[in-house]
Design a protein around this motif. Structure first.
Motif, PDB file in Angstrom:
ATOM      1  N   ASP A   1       0.886  -1.164   0.000  1.00 56.69           N
ATOM      2  CA  ASP A   1       0.000   0.000   0.000  1.00 56.69           C
ATOM      3  C   ASP A   1       0.923   1.212   0.000  1.00 56.69           C
ATOM      4  OD1 ASP A   1      -1.498   2.188   0.672  1.00 56.69           O
ATOM      5  OD2 ASP A   1      -2.465   1.273   2.404  1.00 56.69           O
TER       6      ASP A   1
ATOM      7  N   PHE B   1      -6.805  -2.471  -3.882  1.00 56.59           N
ATOM      8  CA  PHE B   1      -6.806  -3.203  -2.619  1.00 56.59           C
ATOM      9  C   PHE B   1      -8.221  -3.652  -2.282  1.00 56.59           C
ATOM     10  CE2 PHE B   1      -2.988  -0.738  -2.783  1.00 56.59           C
ATOM     11  CZ  PHE B   1      -2.054  -1.713  -2.466  1.00 56.59           C
TER      12      PHE B   1
ATOM     13  N   TRP C   1     -11.230  -1.793  -0.375  1.00 56.92           N
ATOM     14  CA  TRP C   1     -10.856  -0.417  -0.042  1.00 56.92           C
ATOM     15  C   TRP C   1     -11.263   0.495  -1.184  1.00 56.92           C
ATOM     16  CZ3 TRP C   1      -9.155   1.107   4.658  1.00 56.92           C
ATOM     17  CH2 TRP C   1      -8.678   0.107   5.513  1.00 56.92           C
TER      18      TRP C   1
HETATM   19  N1  MLZ Z   1      -4.797   3.471   8.754  1.00 56.58           N
HETATM   20  C1  MLZ Z   1      -5.466   3.266   7.520  1.00 56.58           C
HETATM   21  C2  MLZ Z   1      -4.852   2.123   6.775  1.00 56.58           C
HETATM   22  C3  MLZ Z   1      -5.495   1.854   5.490  1.00 56.58           C
HETATM   23  C4  MLZ Z   1      -4.800   0.727   4.760  1.00 56.58           C
HETATM   24  C5  MLZ Z   1      -5.408   0.475   3.426  1.00 56.58           C
HETATM   25  N2  MLZ Z   1      -4.656  -0.416   2.652  1.00 56.58           N
HETATM   26  C6  MLZ Z   1      -5.128  -0.595   1.352  1.00 56.58           C
HETATM   27  C7  MLZ Z   1      -6.946   3.041   7.733  1.00 56.58           C
HETATM   28  O1  MLZ Z   1      -7.317   2.147   8.467  1.00 56.58           O
HETATM   29  O2  MLZ Z   1      -7.731   3.778   7.166  1.00 56.58           O
END
Ligand code: MLZ
Length: 316
Positions: A152, A176, A179
């Motif tokens: 990421d 991802f 997401w």
């Molecule tokens: N701290 C972030 C991490 C997101 C990770 C996404 N990876 C594709 C969150 O939880 O929003």
């Protein structure tokens, strides 16, 4: 004599320095073979840098040398962005339809009623002819839907479950699972950020499961592939690139991150296998930044002069 000797010495030194630098540069960073024909007002299609999964209707808003400021039709000027005229991320009008990609129409148009012919007519504008675009006949072994493990890049400590969401020439769009598309990025098969299924386990590193997975600690690829009905990208599709050839103290010309209209005299301040730290000469090291060695905004010494772009000298 000594003056001309030292002159020719420093000349050959700088020649060999810029030679070694150009050897490590990708096509997108070097001086383009053709002069760009883009003119203000011409329309085209291209990737929205803040939503890499979206192809949008664009207008050339400004041309400096072989760099273009592109405007996303129907949206505020604050979303305008700069690209090199030979960027892989811009395509002629009609490209999306021909290649089965969804084109995000200008604000106010629905996907179904957008049509290039009537849009050009009603806006009294012209499309940039296909001959202005650098042709890229390359392909890759990835296809849409294949699963992989990918870094990421907004949270570089995380390697996450990902899917090939789109393919364009030799580039894949990494998405991802579960997401939003703001984490997506385009890369080629040699990217150091993508790995085959099972890589984390092999490396003894944690793999971040898809968002909302019922048992993220106990994520098992076999089960997930079965549940999603997807296949893993074959390990042979991954072709890790060689480390770059930049060395600390190499000089270069780099786009200013805060004002991407400008290109500044810069120096390589630090290196890793696939990344480098750029320092803008004469500016505080607080503005130094790490980037990928293949970033399109890095150019060899002399690039501005040869492409007709102003170069910001070090202040003072
Ligand atoms: N701290 C972030 C991490 C997101 C990770 C996404 N990876 C594709 C969150 O939880 O929003």
């Amino acid at each position: 004599l000594s003056l001309s000797l030292s002159l020719s010495l420093s000349l050959s030194l700088s020649l060999s320095l810029s030679l070694s630098l150009s050897l490590s540069l990708s096509q997108s960073q070097s001086v383009p073979r053709m002069k760009s024909g883009f003119k203000v007002g011409l329309k085209l299609e291209g990737i929205d840098p803040s939503h890499p999964s979206m192809f949008c209707v664009l207008t050339v808003a400004e041309v400096i040398g072989c760099r273009l400021r592109l405007h996303i039709d129907g949206y505020a000027e604050c979303y305008d962005f700069w690209v090199n005229a030979d960027s892989a991320e811009i395509r002629p009008a009609g490209w999306c339809r021909e290649h089965h990609h969804k084109l995000h129409p200008p604000k106010g148009y629905s996907e179904t009623d957008f049509d290039w012919t009537s849009y050009l007519q009603s806006t009294g504008s012209q499309a940039a002819p296909p001959s202005m675009f650098t042709c890229r006949p390359a392909t890759c072994a990835f296809t849409v839907g294949m699963k992989l493990e990918a870094v990421d890049r907004k949270n570089p400590g995380l390697v996450c479950v990902a899917t090939v969401a789109d393919v364009m020439d030799d580039q894949i769009l990494v998405h991802f699972d579960n997401w939003e598309d703001t984490y997506d990025y385009w890369c080629d098969s040699s990217s150091p950020y993508i790995h085959p299924v099972g890589w984390c386990e092999e490396q003894g590193r944690p793999l971040t499961a898809p968002q909302g997975h019922p048992n993220p600690e106990g994520f098992v690829w076999e089960e997930y592939l079965r549940e999603t009905g997807c296949g893993a990208a074959p390990p042979s599709a991954f072709t890790l690139r060689a480390p770059h050839g930049f060395q600390v103290n190499h000089r270069l010309e780099a786009v200013d991150r805060r004002n991407p209209m400008l290109i500044r005299v810069a120096t390589v301040a630090d290196i890793e296998d696939h990344r480098l730290k750029v320092h803008y000469d004469g500016w505080s090291t607080a503005f130094d930044f790490w980037c990928d060695a293949d970033l399109c905004d890095l150019h060899p010494v002399g690039w501005c002069q040869r492409t007709g772009h102003p170069l910001e000298p070090p202040p003072g």
